[in-house]
Design a protein around this motif. Structure first.
Motif, short mmCIF file in Angstrom:
data_model
loop_
_atom_site.label_atom_id
_atom_site.label_comp_id
_atom_site.label_asym_id
_atom_site.label_seq_id
_atom_site.Cartn_x
_atom_site.Cartn_y
_atom_site.Cartn_z
N LEU A 38 -0.47 0.98 -4.50
CA LEU A 38 0.33 -0.25 -5.05
C LEU A 38 -0.76 -0.71 -6.05
CD1 LEU A 38 2.72 -1.71 -5.18
CD2 LEU A 38 1.55 -3.59 -3.78
N LYS A 39 -0.68 -0.38 -7.51
CA LYS A 39 -1.48 -0.92 -8.37
C LYS A 39 -1.42 -2.54 -8.63
CE LYS A 39 -3.10 -0.41 -13.17
NZ LYS A 39 -2.80 -2.11 -13.78
N SER A 40 -2.21 -3.31 -8.41
CA SER A 40 -2.15 -4.68 -8.75
C SER A 40 -1.41 -5.21 -10.13
CB SER A 40 -3.62 -5.47 -8.54
OG SER A 40 -3.33 -6.88 -8.62
N PHE A 41 -0.50 -6.27 -9.93
CA PHE A 41 0.23 -6.62 -10.94
C PHE A 41 -0.83 -7.60 -11.92
CE2 PHE A 41 3.04 -9.71 -13.07
CZ PHE A 41 3.88 -9.09 -13.83
N PHE A 42 -1.88 -8.31 -11.24
CA PHE A 42 -2.73 -9.19 -11.92
C PHE A 42 -4.08 -8.78 -12.38
CE2 PHE A 42 0.03 -11.76 -9.01
CZ PHE A 42 1.00 -12.27 -10.09
N LYS A 43 -4.51 -7.50 -11.87
CA LYS A 43 -5.65 -7.04 -12.18
C LYS A 43 -5.74 -5.65 -11.91
CE LYS A 43 -7.74 -8.75 -7.86
NZ LYS A 43 -8.73 -9.43 -7.14
N ASP A 44 -6.79 -4.72 -12.48
CA ASP A 44 -6.80 -3.53 -12.23
C ASP A 44 -7.60 -3.06 -11.18
OD1 ASP A 44 -6.33 -0.95 -13.23
OD2 ASP A 44 -8.14 -0.80 -14.18
N ASP A 45 -6.92 -3.15 -9.96
CA ASP A 45 -7.27 -2.51 -8.61
C ASP A 45 -5.99 -1.94 -7.81
OD1 ASP A 45 -5.92 -4.82 -7.69
OD2 ASP A 45 -7.73 -5.49 -6.85
N ARG A 46 -6.48 -1.45 -6.75
CA ARG A 46 -5.38 -0.81 -6.07
C ARG A 46 -5.47 -1.14 -4.69
NH1 ARG A 46 -6.12 1.08 -10.30
NH2 ARG A 46 -4.76 2.37 -11.60
N THR A 47 -4.28 -1.26 -4.07
CA THR A 47 -3.79 -1.49 -2.57
C THR A 47 -3.53 -0.33 -1.93
OG1 THR A 47 -4.10 -3.87 -3.16
CG2 THR A 47 -3.09 -3.22 -1.03
N TYR A 48 -3.79 0.01 -0.74
CA TYR A 48 -3.21 0.99 -0.12
C TYR A 48 -2.74 0.46 1.27
CZ TYR A 48 -5.85 3.91 -3.00
OH TYR A 48 -6.55 4.62 -4.15
N LEU A 49 -1.36 0.37 1.45
CA LEU A 49 -0.52 -0.30 2.47
C LEU A 49 0.13 0.72 3.36
CD1 LEU A 49 1.48 -2.75 0.43
CD2 LEU A 49 -0.41 -3.37 1.79
N ALA A 50 -0.19 0.67 4.57
CA ALA A 50 0.34 1.63 5.76
C ALA A 50 1.94 1.34 5.93
CB ALA A 50 -0.35 1.35 7.03
N ILE A 51 2.61 2.44 5.66
CA ILE A 51 4.18 2.16 5.72
C ILE A 51 4.57 1.72 6.80
CG2 ILE A 51 6.19 3.63 5.73
CD1 ILE A 51 5.07 5.25 3.52
N GLN A 52 3.99 1.80 8.30
CA GLN A 52 4.35 1.38 9.13
C GLN A 52 4.48 0.03 9.34
OE1 GLN A 52 2.11 3.09 12.35
NE2 GLN A 52 0.17 1.94 11.84
N TYR A 53 3.50 -0.75 8.46
CA TYR A 53 3.51 -2.30 8.52
C TYR A 53 4.27 -2.97 7.42
CZ TYR A 53 -0.22 -1.05 11.90
OH TYR A 53 -1.05 -0.77 12.80
N ILE A 54 5.14 -2.27 6.46
CA ILE A 54 5.78 -2.92 5.72
C ILE A 54 7.06 -3.25 6.20
CG2 ILE A 54 7.15 -2.48 3.46
CD1 ILE A 54 5.29 -0.31 2.59
N GLU A 55 7.41 -4.84 6.04
CA GLU A 55 8.69 -5.06 6.76
C GLU A 55 9.84 -5.03 5.95
OE1 GLU A 55 9.34 -9.22 7.45
OE2 GLU A 55 9.05 -8.64 9.36
N SER A 56 9.70 -5.33 4.35
CA SER A 56 10.73 -5.18 3.49
C SER A 56 9.95 -5.22 2.22
CB SER A 56 11.61 -6.35 3.64
OG SER A 56 10.74 -7.62 3.20
N PHE A 57 10.60 -4.81 0.98
CA PHE A 57 10.38 -4.86 -0.39
C PHE A 57 11.60 -4.99 -1.40
CE2 PHE A 57 10.96 -0.57 1.13
CZ PHE A 57 11.85 0.06 0.10
N LYS A 58 11.20 -5.54 -2.42
CA LYS A 58 12.15 -5.55 -3.42
C LYS A 58 11.54 -5.46 -4.74
CE LYS A 58 11.62 -10.48 -4.18
NZ LYS A 58 12.30 -11.94 -4.19
N GLU A 59 12.63 -4.87 -5.78
CA GLU A 59 11.94 -4.64 -7.08
C GLU A 59 12.09 -6.08 -7.57
OE1 GLU A 59 13.27 -2.15 -11.07
OE2 GLU A 59 14.51 -1.92 -9.32
N GLU A 60 10.92 -6.35 -8.54
CA GLU A 60 10.75 -7.37 -9.36
C GLU A 60 11.13 -7.14 -11.00
OE1 GLU A 60 10.18 -10.63 -8.56
OE2 GLU A 60 9.52 -10.27 -6.43
N ARG A 61 12.15 -7.65 -11.23
CA ARG A 61 12.54 -7.60 -12.57
C ARG A 61 11.95 -8.78 -13.52
NH1 ARG A 61 18.21 -4.60 -12.23
NH2 ARG A 61 17.62 -3.00 -10.86
N GLN A 62 11.75 -8.39 -14.65
CA GLN A 62 11.13 -9.37 -15.69
C GLN A 62 12.50 -10.37 -15.99
OE1 GLN A 62 8.25 -8.07 -18.27
NE2 GLN A 62 7.22 -7.11 -16.92
N ARG A 63 12.24 -11.38 -16.48
CA ARG A 63 13.23 -12.19 -16.82
C ARG A 63 13.80 -11.61 -18.40
NH1 ARG A 63 13.62 -18.23 -15.23
NH2 ARG A 63 12.42 -18.00 -13.07
#
Length: 65
Positions: A38-63
């Motif tokens: 996941l590339k950060s929305f606010f700065k230029d870094d990356r996060t690596y998330l284990a799928i087994q620990y993801i509970e839910s997710f949603k697409e964020e649409r801009q107004r």
């Protein structure tokens, strides 16, 4: 879950983890067998998330989009 995450590749999403304490906002760059990049929305870094620990997710649409 992996297929649903792959379908959102390149889009901005908010991902909630099983900890219930935090969420991650960013652009899905890649979906591997057991983690998401996941590339950060606010700065230029990356996060690596284990799928087994993801509970839910949603697409964020801009107004107005």
């Amino acid at each position: 879950m992996k297929d649903a995450l792959k379908a959102l590749a390149g889009k901005t999403v908010r991902i909630y983890t099983v900890s219930g304490v935090e969420s991650y906002l960013g652009i899905i760059e890649d979906v591997k067998e057991d983690y998401v990049v996941l590339k950060s929305f606010f700065k230029d870094d990356r996060t690596y998330l284990a799928i087994q620990y993801i509970e839910s997710f949603k697409e964020e649409r801009q107004r107005g989009a």
